[in-house]
Design an enzyme around this catalytic site. Sequence first.
Site, PDB file in Angstrom:
ATOM      1  N   HIS A 103      44.622  42.808  60.942  1.00  0.00           N
ATOM      2  CA  HIS A 103      43.435  41.726  60.869  1.00  0.00           C
ATOM      3  C   HIS A 103      42.394  43.128  61.269  1.00  0.00           C
ATOM      4  CE1 HIS A 103      39.901  40.608  62.280  1.00  0.00           C
ATOM      5  NE2 HIS A 103      39.473  39.603  61.000  1.00  0.00           N
ATOM      6  N   HIS A 145      44.704  30.523  57.214  1.00  0.00           N
ATOM      7  CA  HIS A 145      43.833  32.019  57.392  1.00  0.00           C
ATOM      8  C   HIS A 145      44.797  32.915  57.947  1.00  0.00           C
ATOM      9  CE1 HIS A 145      40.534  33.810  60.290  1.00  0.00           C
ATOM     10  NE2 HIS A 145      40.559  34.206  58.826  1.00  0.00           N
TER      11      HIS A 145
HETATM   12  O1  G3P Z   1      37.754  34.894  54.849  1.00  0.00           O
HETATM   13  C1  G3P Z   1      37.403  34.083  55.527  1.00  0.00           C
HETATM   14  C2  G3P Z   1      37.804  34.786  57.126  1.00  0.00           C
HETATM   15  O2  G3P Z   1      39.516  36.167  57.570  1.00  0.00           O
HETATM   16  C3  G3P Z   1      36.811  35.976  56.910  1.00  0.00           C
HETATM   17  O3  G3P Z   1      36.348  37.347  58.281  1.00  0.00           O
HETATM   18  O4  G3P Z   1      37.223  38.611  60.037  1.00  0.00           O
HETATM   19  O5  G3P Z   1      38.869  36.499  60.116  1.00  0.00           O
HETATM   20  O6  G3P Z   1      38.844  38.124  58.629  1.00  0.00           O
HETATM   21  P1  G3P Z   1      38.237  37.340  59.693  1.00  0.00           P
HETATM   22 MG    MG Z   2      40.164  37.601  57.283  1.00  0.00          MG
END
Ligand code: G3P
Ligand code: MG
Length: 247
Positions: free
Chosen positions: A55, A13
């Site tokens: 992000h 992630h």
């Molecule tokens: O793709 C999973 C996750 O990345 C979605 O939320 O806010 O971490 O981009 P965020």
């Molecule tokens: Mg994400």
Amino acid sequence: MSIPLPTPAIFAHRGDSAHAPENTLAAFELAIRKGADAIELDAMLCASGEVVVIHDETLERTTDGQGRVSETPLAALRELDAGSWFAPRFRGEHIPTLEEVLEAIGGRIYLNIELKNYATPRDPLPERVATLVERFGLEENVLFSSFNPWTLRRARARLPRVPLGLLTAPGWTGGVLNGPLGRLLVPYEALHPERRSVTPALVAAVHRRGARLHTYTVEDPAEARYLFALGVDGIFANDPAIVEEGG
Ligand code: G3P
Ligand code: MG
């Protein structure tokens, strides 16, 4: 089309964001070295129109800059340090462009590109990302995801062979979109619900639709194993070695 990943798959992630600054080339290289099955990254447009990988809509948390990404041109983003907030040894890491990321790691690992134009849903992000993926010939090596189903539809119109992942907010699991009507409204090959929304019934509904279920964001090895036992097809984990380290 199918998603060429094992079950269960581990998506690093924002890269190996447990051990390197999120959404940087350092975090992506580390995820590859750790043997992640895929990398998730966040993409948005900056003021000069390039697709950048970050992000937050603002710069404060992950760089030494200030202000909104959408109001900052690439030349100014280039000057920012996106590493030392995480640890001094990462000083010099910068906000990568998607082009740079595809050049460096495209084809070496499967990529989940999250289309993050939530604040400006009419901007040309889906088309610009699609153009880059096409230019690098990576249609078989990427998945597009978004919380916005209309953004996904635009991506599908532009690159029909790239699988889509529908992200859903905590507490929402897709509802009618998981059934037959959902196929018409929102084409998706994977549902990406928040981890606490995953139930055996949801896994069954998504599998009945012929889709995969990938859930975000898992940090506890015991929870990862519980989710695998429920039949999820993948998890987003900040530490791609989550299961090995949990014993
Ligand atoms: O793709 C999973 C996750 O990345 C979605 O939320 O806010 O971490 O981009 P965020
Ligand atoms: Mg994400």
